[in-house]
Design an enzyme around this catalytic site. Structure first.
Site, PDB file in Angstrom:
ATOM      1  N   GLY A 122      11.760   0.944   5.529  1.00 50.81           N
ATOM      2  CA  GLY A 122      11.247   2.335   5.570  1.00 50.81           C
ATOM      3  C   GLY A 122      12.129   2.751   4.421  1.00 50.81           C
ATOM      4  N   GLY A 123      13.142   3.064   3.619  1.00 52.40           N
ATOM      5  CA  GLY A 123      13.273   3.656   2.567  1.00 52.40           C
ATOM      6  C   GLY A 123      14.030   4.412   3.019  1.00 52.40           C
ATOM      7  N   GLY A 129      18.060  25.159  -5.163  1.00 49.94           N
ATOM      8  CA  GLY A 129      16.620  24.333  -5.427  1.00 49.94           C
ATOM      9  C   GLY A 129      15.829  24.775  -4.882  1.00 49.94           C
ATOM     10  N   GLY A 130      14.754  25.520  -5.650  1.00 53.60           N
ATOM     11  CA  GLY A 130      13.972  26.236  -5.075  1.00 53.60           C
ATOM     12  C   GLY A 130      12.129  25.449  -4.797  1.00 53.60           C
ATOM     13  N   ILE A 144      11.579  19.941  -1.812  1.00 55.87           N
ATOM     14  CA  ILE A 144      12.755  19.906  -0.933  1.00 55.87           C
ATOM     15  C   ILE A 144      13.844  21.205  -0.130  1.00 55.87           C
ATOM     16  CG2 ILE A 144      14.226  18.029   0.012  1.00 55.87           C
ATOM     17  CD1 ILE A 144      13.306  16.489  -1.980  1.00 55.87           C
ATOM     18  N   VAL A 150      18.495  19.720  -5.841  1.00 55.51           N
ATOM     19  CA  VAL A 150      17.563  19.856  -7.258  1.00 55.51           C
ATOM     20  C   VAL A 150      16.838  19.218  -7.971  1.00 55.51           C
ATOM     21  CG1 VAL A 150      19.334  21.773  -7.991  1.00 55.51           C
ATOM     22  CG2 VAL A 150      19.933  19.387  -8.014  1.00 55.51           C
ATOM     23  N   GLY A 151      16.514  17.989  -7.171  1.00 55.89           N
ATOM     24  CA  GLY A 151      15.545  16.970  -7.673  1.00 55.89           C
ATOM     25  C   GLY A 151      16.191  14.863  -7.807  1.00 55.89           C
ATOM     26  N   ARG A 152      15.735  13.720  -7.889  1.00 55.26           N
ATOM     27  CA  ARG A 152      16.390  12.896  -7.419  1.00 55.26           C
ATOM     28  C   ARG A 152      15.832  11.913  -9.244  1.00 55.26           C
ATOM     29  NH1 ARG A 152      16.837  12.126  -2.003  1.00 55.26           N
ATOM     30  NH2 ARG A 152      16.505   9.486  -2.369  1.00 55.26           N
ATOM     31  N   HIS A 163     -18.092  23.641  13.386  1.00 61.53           N
ATOM     32  CA  HIS A 163     -17.571  25.061  13.704  1.00 61.53           C
ATOM     33  C   HIS A 163     -16.981  25.040  15.081  1.00 61.53           C
ATOM     34  CE1 HIS A 163     -17.135  29.442  13.183  1.00 61.53           C
ATOM     35  NE2 HIS A 163     -17.923  29.387  13.866  1.00 61.53           N
TER      36      HIS A 163
HETATM   37  P1  FAD Z   1      12.719   4.346  -1.365  1.00 62.38           P
HETATM   38  O1  FAD Z   1      12.790   4.132   0.151  1.00 62.38           O
HETATM   39  O2  FAD Z   1      14.176   4.992  -2.180  1.00 62.38           O
HETATM   40  O3  FAD Z   1      13.427   3.188  -1.081  1.00 62.38           O
HETATM   41  C1  FAD Z   1      13.871   2.052  -1.973  1.00 62.38           C
HETATM   42  C2  FAD Z   1      14.659   0.519  -1.047  1.00 62.38           C
HETATM   43  O4  FAD Z   1      15.844  -0.141  -1.536  1.00 62.38           O
HETATM   44  C3  FAD Z   1      16.261   1.706   0.222  1.00 62.38           C
HETATM   45  O5  FAD Z   1      15.810   1.391   0.926  1.00 62.38           O
HETATM   46  C4  FAD Z   1      17.095   0.850  -0.391  1.00 62.38           C
HETATM   47  O6  FAD Z   1      18.228   1.213   0.329  1.00 62.38           O
HETATM   48  C5  FAD Z   1      16.734  -0.017  -0.653  1.00 62.38           C
HETATM   49  N1  FAD Z   1      17.771  -0.290  -2.140  1.00 62.38           N
HETATM   50  C6  FAD Z   1      18.088   0.122  -3.647  1.00 62.38           C
HETATM   51  N2  FAD Z   1      18.493  -1.125  -3.855  1.00 62.38           N
HETATM   52  C7  FAD Z   1      19.142  -1.733  -3.150  1.00 62.38           C
HETATM   53  C8  FAD Z   1      19.884  -3.164  -3.975  1.00 62.38           C
HETATM   54  N3  FAD Z   1      20.565  -3.614  -4.858  1.00 62.38           N
HETATM   55  N4  FAD Z   1      19.644  -4.461  -2.458  1.00 62.38           N
HETATM   56  C9  FAD Z   1      19.041  -3.952  -1.193  1.00 62.38           C
HETATM   57  N5  FAD Z   1      18.299  -3.228  -1.634  1.00 62.38           N
HETATM   58  C10 FAD Z   1      18.568  -1.933  -2.175  1.00 62.38           C
HETATM   59  N6  FAD Z   1       7.413  11.486  -0.348  1.00 62.38           N
HETATM   60  C11 FAD Z   1       6.396  12.392   0.594  1.00 62.38           C
HETATM   61  O7  FAD Z   1       4.973  11.401   0.341  1.00 62.38           O
HETATM   62  N7  FAD Z   1       6.120  12.929   1.100  1.00 62.38           N
HETATM   63  C12 FAD Z   1       6.676  13.990   1.914  1.00 62.38           C
HETATM   64  O8  FAD Z   1       7.032  14.352   2.890  1.00 62.38           O
HETATM   65  C13 FAD Z   1       8.912  13.167   1.701  1.00 62.38           C
HETATM   66  N8  FAD Z   1       9.476  14.140   1.611  1.00 62.38           N
HETATM   67  C14 FAD Z   1      10.657  13.893   1.733  1.00 62.38           C
HETATM   68  C15 FAD Z   1      11.980  14.746   1.437  1.00 62.38           C
HETATM   69  C16 FAD Z   1      12.900  14.155   1.498  1.00 62.38           C
HETATM   70  C17 FAD Z   1      14.399  15.165   2.001  1.00 62.38           C
HETATM   71  C18 FAD Z   1      13.758  13.109   0.679  1.00 62.38           C
HETATM   72  C19 FAD Z   1      14.386  13.067   0.241  1.00 62.38           C
HETATM   73  C20 FAD Z   1      12.196  12.434  -0.118  1.00 62.38           C
HETATM   74  C21 FAD Z   1      10.682  12.726   0.386  1.00 62.38           C
HETATM   75  N9  FAD Z   1      10.457  12.450   0.380  1.00 62.38           N
HETATM   76  C22 FAD Z   1       8.598  12.428   0.499  1.00 62.38           C
HETATM   77  C23 FAD Z   1       9.948  10.749  -1.206  1.00 62.38           C
HETATM   78  C24 FAD Z   1       9.557   9.940  -0.408  1.00 62.38           C
HETATM   79  O9  FAD Z   1      10.583   9.334   0.246  1.00 62.38           O
HETATM   80  C25 FAD Z   1      10.132   8.362  -2.089  1.00 62.38           C
HETATM   81  O10 FAD Z   1       8.396   9.367  -2.690  1.00 62.38           O
HETATM   82  C26 FAD Z   1       9.077   7.445  -1.180  1.00 62.38           C
HETATM   83  O11 FAD Z   1      10.501   7.124  -0.284  1.00 62.38           O
HETATM   84  C27 FAD Z   1       9.766   5.736  -2.263  1.00 62.38           C
HETATM   85  O12 FAD Z   1       9.043   4.610  -2.168  1.00 62.38           O
HETATM   86  P2  FAD Z   1      10.217   3.635  -2.646  1.00 62.38           P
HETATM   87  O13 FAD Z   1       9.664   2.831  -2.226  1.00 62.38           O
HETATM   88  O14 FAD Z   1      10.049   3.619  -4.230  1.00 62.38           O
HETATM   89  O15 FAD Z   1      12.008   3.786  -2.123  1.00 62.38           O
END
Ligand code: FAD
Length: 468
Positions: free
Chosen positions: A40-41, A180-181, A184, A269-271, A443
């Protein structure tokens, strides 16, 4: 050492990685997905879902209070932060379990542990008590991103928080400065303010939500003030002094200093793309100057058997962009003719009012000097919005002047984040404003506002006067 041989190894089980695993397995590819934390990340565990859970509860609280204006007086006996946290965590757990079930049910093997790339075909997976070698013909990098840390405000997770600390806090602080405005920062600021926290926002740029149209920012600014949030633009935290239970921050706004005492500072302030610490450099995958892995429209890196998707592979860093890339990359690897098309990646912000965009914004249309027509319809003229007592905001439709093709839609207002999907479909299908305007919308619904905005763009408004 245990060894697994597979056709495809995916590093990272977030929205990009797990969708790629499911789709690849459906297409008959032998796939192993490696995750060091939880499936789920970021999105599911510490991003999209927990934020929206807290935002929803905080809105419910505000709704109860707002009913007084129409004659319903309710007393809130107590708010249990612990119970809210438990409820939020239970939603996350259910969703994570669901992802795990769907991965396994489709035949994708989930391997928990930290992946380290050894060469372009081998990955070592470190588990608590052993190391497993994964030998794979192809690899997808889906490691996501991590929060930017400010040199002058390093995370100590006690006083200076990132978004994960804020979402999982055990007790609700009384005050917080949000640095950061962006989306998030503002989503969390508004949610915490509704729970009664004293919130200040410190944004370096001259406007909140940098990059968004100014008419949106004005609305958000008004709501921030209504929630007593002290939002400051052109501002930075110049220095901090840690006290026993609080922090004294000096905030500089264009040379003018203000002292703010606060319990916590949340830095939002970003990712940044996560490309370090797992051996990616050993195989020389090319990165761009912002640190993202460079991919082509089939999500291939410079190495012929390595692919990248999601946050690590470029902007926008959004879960649904990662989902889509997960599907596409699996199809590419399965030999299908698939490629990414970013014509319409919707963006949604769960502030109050909500903001959603699909296609181009008015600002982008002006920057690109496009010849466009714009139709704007206010929620204040919508019966449904009145009944919901949520009349702030508007729908703006941007169309090509000659062909009337819809190029972009911006919605600010109630349920904007759901309403945008109709606009996204229209843009994807190359619809004209007439297609939206002539479609009978039920409507009284909020969806009518998109139809009305399209009628305004045609120069034939019905429920408002023709703009001069
Ligand atoms: P991630 O979700 O970051 O998943 C990467 C995975 O890789 C993680 O589980 C990590 O543990 C794993 N990993 C990393 N390195 C290794 C390794 N060496 N070995 C094994 N596993 C590893 N997006 C939206 O679309 N809508 C929203 O409302 C939204 N709200 C957000 C709110 C917050 C507070 C944050 C921080 C983000 C939000 N996002 C939102 C952004 C969204 O969470 C990301 O864009 C999305 O999770 C990206 O998916 P991904 O699969 O690229 O990476």
């Amino acid at each position: 050492m245990d060894e697994i041989k597979t056709q495809l190894a995916i590093i990272g089980g977030g929205p990009g990685g797990y969708v790629a695993a499911i789709r690849a397995a459906q297409l008959g590819i032998k796939v192993v997905i490696i995750e060091k934390y939880k499936l789920g990340g970021i999105c599911l565990n510490v991003g999209c879902i927990p934020t929206k859970a807290l935002i929803t509860v905080s809105r419910d609280l505000e709704k109860i209070k707002s009913l007084e204006a129409i004659g319903i007086k309710a007393k809130i006996e107590s708010v249990s932060w612990n119970s809210i946290q438990e409820w939020k965590n239970s939603i996350v757990e259910k969703l994570v379990a669901g992802v795990s079930q769907v991965c396994k049910g489709n035949g994708a093997e989930v391997l928990y542990g930290e992946a380290e790339i050894i060469n372009s075909n081998e990955i070592m997976v470190k588990q608590q008590d052993k190391v497993i070698k994964v030998n794979s013909e192809k690899m997808i990098i889906a490691t996501g991103s991590y929060p930017v840390e400010l040199k002058e405000l390093p995370y100590d997770h006690a006083f200076i928080w990132n978004s994960t600390d804020a979402l999982n806090c055990q007790t609700l602080p009384k005050s917080m400065i949000v640095v950061g405005g962006g989306y998030i920062g503002l989503e969390l600021s508004m949610a915490f303010a509704r729970f009664g926290m004293r919130v200040s926002v410190v944004e370096m740029m001259p406007q909140l939500l940098p990059g968004f149209d100014i008419d949106i920012v004005r609305l958000i600014d008004r709501r921030l003030r209504k929630l007593s949030i002290n939002a400051k633009v052109n501002s930075v935290i110049k220095s901090i002094e840690l006290k026993a239970e609080s922090i004294l921050a000096i905030v500089d706004t264009k040379g003018k200093e203000e002292q703010i005492e606060t319990e916590k500072i949340l830095v939002a302030v970003g990712r940044k793309p996560l490309t370090g610490g797992f051996g990616l450099n050993t195989i020389n995958v090319a990165l761009n100057n912002k640190g993202f892995i460079i991919v082509d429209n089939k999500l291939r890196t410079n190495l012929q058997n390595i692919y990248a998707i999601g946050d690590v592979a470029g902007m926008p860093m959004l879960a649904h962009k990662a989902f889509k890339e997960g599907e596409i990359v699996a199809e590419v690897i399965a030999g299908k003719s698939a490629e990414v098309d970013y014509k319409c990646v919707p963006a949604v912000v769960f502030t109050d009012p909500e903001i959603a965009t699909a296609g181009i914004t008015e600002l982008e249309a002006h920057e690109k000097k496009l010849d466009v027509i714009i139709g704007k319809f206010p929620f204040a003229a919508s019966a449904r919005a009145m009944v919901l007592q949520e009349t702030d905001g508007f729908v703006k439709v941007i169309a090509d002047k000659a062909s009337h093709e819809v190029l972009g839609v911006t919605i600010v207002g109630p349920e904007a984040t759901d309403l945008i999907s109709e606009a996204a479909l229209a843009i994807e299908m190359g619809a004209a404003i007439e297609d939206i305007a002539l479609t009978i919308h039920p409507h009284p619904t909020l969806g009518e506002v998109l139809m009305e905005a399209a009628k305004v763009a045609m120069g034939e408004p019905v429920h408002i006067l023709k703009p001069k």
